[in-house]
Design a protein around this motif. Structure first.
Motif: not given
Length: 117
Positions: A49-62, A64-70
């Motif tokens: 998972a990654v989160i950019n300066q603006g707070g947008s996130t991206n997750y691996a398909d595996s 998604k829905g289980r992990f949350t980056i903050s």
């Protein structure tokens, strides 16, 4: 030189939860991107998972829905909440950051996550 220190790894049962935290040595407010990667035995390191300066996130398909980056700019930390853990989530998890789009990546030392019954 920015330094990253991960914490929160350990042993969890399938279906359980763990929370990883990555503390940066400096202010992360302007960091271009921060993220979590993992590497299982015998496999290549992969993005979780990654989160950019603006707070947008991206997750691996595996995950998604289980992990949350903050990202907590006040604490200079980025966390990874992992729920509904599976055996295949077992890996060493690494924190990563790029201060700018053109800067080299900085890695933490890694923290072990083991999912076992």
């Amino acid at each position: 030189q920015v330094q990253l220190v991960e914490s929160g790894g350990g042993l969890a049962q399938p279906g359980g939860s763990l929370r990883l935290s990555c503390a940066a040595s400096g202010s992360i407010f302007s960091f271009y991107v921060m993220g979590w990667y993992r590497q299982a035995p015998g496999k290549q390191r992969e993005l979780v998972a990654v989160i950019n300066q603006g707070g947008s996130t991206n997750y691996a398909d595996s995950v998604k829905g289980r992990f949350t980056i903050s990202r907590d700019n006040a604490k200079n930390a980025v966390d990874l909440q992992m729920n509904s853990l599976k055996f295949e989530d077992t890996a060493v998890y690494y924190c990563n950051t790029k201060i700018s789009p053109f800067s080299p990546a900085v890695w933490g030392q890694g923290t072990q996550v083991t999912v076992s019954s």
